[in-house]
Each structure stands twice: as structure tokens, then as C-alpha cells.
Scaffold this active site. Structure first.
Site, mmCIF file in Angstrom:
data_model
loop_
_atom_site.group_PDB
_atom_site.id
_atom_site.type_symbol
_atom_site.label_atom_id
_atom_site.label_comp_id
_atom_site.label_asym_id
_atom_site.label_seq_id
_atom_site.Cartn_x
_atom_site.Cartn_y
_atom_site.Cartn_z
ATOM 1 N N ASP A 99 0.863 -1.177 0.000
ATOM 2 C CA ASP A 99 0.000 0.000 0.000
ATOM 3 C C ASP A 99 0.908 1.239 0.000
ATOM 4 O O ASP A 99 1.394 1.662 -1.047
ATOM 5 C CB ASP A 99 -0.903 -0.118 1.236
ATOM 6 C CG ASP A 99 -1.981 0.937 1.303
ATOM 7 O OD1 ASP A 99 -2.572 1.250 0.265
ATOM 8 O OD2 ASP A 99 -2.236 1.448 2.408
ATOM 9 N N PHE A 148 -10.158 -0.483 -0.599
ATOM 10 C CA PHE A 148 -9.878 -1.350 0.541
ATOM 11 C C PHE A 148 -10.450 -2.722 0.250
ATOM 12 O O PHE A 148 -11.643 -2.882 0.020
ATOM 13 C CB PHE A 148 -10.461 -0.778 1.829
ATOM 14 C CG PHE A 148 -9.880 -1.465 3.029
ATOM 15 C CD1 PHE A 148 -8.664 -1.054 3.554
ATOM 16 C CD2 PHE A 148 -10.515 -2.554 3.586
ATOM 17 C CE1 PHE A 148 -8.093 -1.722 4.629
ATOM 18 C CE2 PHE A 148 -9.948 -3.226 4.674
ATOM 19 C CZ PHE A 148 -8.749 -2.800 5.184
HETATM 20 P P1 IMP Z 1 1.871 -0.560 3.728
HETATM 21 O O1 IMP Z 1 1.001 0.669 3.787
HETATM 22 O O2 IMP Z 1 2.443 -0.779 2.357
HETATM 23 O O3 IMP Z 1 2.908 -0.515 4.789
HETATM 24 O O4 IMP Z 1 0.920 -1.779 3.991
HETATM 25 C C1 IMP Z 1 0.791 -2.273 5.248
HETATM 26 C C2 IMP Z 1 -0.318 -3.222 5.468
HETATM 27 O O5 IMP Z 1 -1.559 -2.536 5.372
HETATM 28 C C3 IMP Z 1 -0.469 -4.383 4.533
HETATM 29 O O6 IMP Z 1 0.419 -5.414 4.781
HETATM 30 C C4 IMP Z 1 -1.887 -4.801 4.905
HETATM 31 O O7 IMP Z 1 -1.860 -5.570 6.076
HETATM 32 C C5 IMP Z 1 -2.555 -3.481 5.189
HETATM 33 N N1 IMP Z 1 -3.399 -3.072 4.052
HETATM 34 C C6 IMP Z 1 -3.129 -2.146 3.114
HETATM 35 N N2 IMP Z 1 -4.141 -2.041 2.247
HETATM 36 C C7 IMP Z 1 -5.078 -2.938 2.640
HETATM 37 C C8 IMP Z 1 -6.372 -3.334 2.117
HETATM 38 O O8 IMP Z 1 -6.887 -2.830 1.104
HETATM 39 N N3 IMP Z 1 -7.018 -4.297 2.825
HETATM 40 C C9 IMP Z 1 -6.503 -4.884 3.930
HETATM 41 N N4 IMP Z 1 -5.306 -4.563 4.436
HETATM 42 C C10 IMP Z 1 -4.598 -3.595 3.792
#
Ligand code: IMP
Ligand code: MG
Length: 174
Positions: A99, A148
Site C-alpha cells: 500500500d 480497501f
Molecule cells: P503498507 O502501507 O504498504 O505498509 O501496507 C501495510 C499493510 O496494510 C499491509 O500489509 C496490509 O496488512 C494493510 N493493508 C493495506 N491495504 C489494505 C487493504 O486494502 N485491505 C486490507 N489490508 C490492507
């Protein structure tokens, strides 16, 4: 709220098989440590390793949690460390979704500090438009828009991880 299927079970299975074959080809038969990122990555990891039946491997897990503090770049704390050394080993880090990129940036740096022979990052899903830090996974299952999503390991407040497909929560209102 209701769930709309975004990536059906059959499409997930087909893509995971492709990713497994691609990883095996890249590894050329050399042993690998598959490192799942808890908790969301465990379903993808479970299917991915079974798409690599002839690949010598071991399986480890790491966990990370992001915390919102005063830092504008966000902070990520590692809450579960590797249980085995990875020095001089081929390593594949397996995540459910990228994300902002903060989690994998932190985890990749932590693993690289242990001097693996190689390190690849494979993610089932990628939301490239959401990056707060530049991060490019080596292998991506599906690129998705800024939505999401839940299911196939991904949760909303701990729920929905057990769905066999990836879905999007949409409002009932029309
Ligand atoms: P980051 O923002 O790249 O550090 O992502 C961290 C974490 O956010 C991911 O490993 C997921 O656990 C969670 N995440 C991000 N986007 C979603 C989504 O659309 N659904 C569920 N979890 C999410
Ligand atoms: Mg996660």
C-alpha cells in the site's frame, strides 16, 4: 455493507501457480527461505509454496506493525523476528499487499542487514497509487486501484481473512 468479488478464487489460483513457476525458474533449483509476513500473508504463502512442489525450501515468518506517531513518514515496528538465520541464503519475502510501501521498506532493510545471498519480494496485490515511499516489488500478483480489499488473508479489523476470494466492501446505499 456488502461484499463484491474483485478477484475470484479461480483467478487467484491461476495467478498463484504462475508466480510459483516464475519463482522456481528464477531460483534454478537452489534452496530458498520463504518468509511470510504475518498475518495477512499467510494464506498467499500457503498456496504459493504448494505451487512450488519441487523447490527445496524452508518457511519462516516475520510480523510488522505500523504505528502512527509524530513522524510524517510513519513508523513500522517489527513484532516477530525470523526464527532461523538467512545469511547467504536465497530469500523470498511474501506479503499480501503493498500500500504505502512503508512495511516492506522496513522489512526489506531488516532482512538485507542479515546478508542473504538474494532477496526477492513477492506480493499478491499492489496498490501503486498509494505509495508514500518508493517501493517496487519483484513480483506482483495483481495491481489494483485505491480500494480497501478483504479476503484471502486480508482483513478488516481482523475479519474476512477466511474468504477464498478477494472482495471489496461496498455500501448498500444506491
Ligand atoms: P503498507 O502501507 O504498504 O505498509 O501496507 C501495510 C499493510 O496494510 C499491509 O500489509 C496490509 O496488512 C494493510 N493493508 C493495506 N491495504 C489494505 C487493504 O486494502 N485491505 C486490507 N489490508 C490492507
Ligand atoms: Mg500485512
Amino acid at each position: 455493507m456488502r461484499l463484491r468479488t474483485l478477484i475470484p478464487q479461480e483467478a487467484l489460483a491461476a495467478r498463484v501457480s504462475e508466480l510459483g513457476r516464475a519463482l522456481c525458474a528464477e531460483l534454478g533449483g537452489e534452496p530458498v527461505v520463504m518468509v511470510g509476513v504475518l498475518t495477512g500473508g499467510f494464506v498467499f504463502l500457503a498456496d504459493l509454496i504448494r505451487a512450488m512442489p519441487d523447490q527445496p525450501m524452508s518457511v519462516e515468518f516475520v510480523a510488522a506493525r505500523s504505528y502512527s506517531g509524530t513522524s510524517s513518514t510513519g513508523g513500522v515496528q517489527i513484532t516477530h523476528e525470523l526464527g532461523a538465520p538467512i545469511g547467504d541464503r536465497h530469500v523470498v519475502l511474501v506479503e499480501d499487499i503493498v500500500d504505502t510501501g512503508l512495511t516492506l521498506t522496513r522489512l526489506r532493510a531488516a532482512l538485507l542487514a542479515r546478508q542473504p545471498r538474494s532477496l526477492r519480494v513477492v506480493t499478491l496485490l499492489d496498490k501503486p497509487t498509494r505509495r508514500r515511499v518508493p517501493f517496487t516489488p519483484d513480483l506482483v500478483g495483481f495491481e489494483i486501484e485505491d480500494r480497501f480489499v478483504v479476503g484471502y488473508g486480508l482483513d478488516l479489523d481482523g475479519a474476512y481473512r477466511n474468504l477464498p476470494y478477494v472482495g471489496e466492501l461496498v455500501s448498500d446505499e444506491v
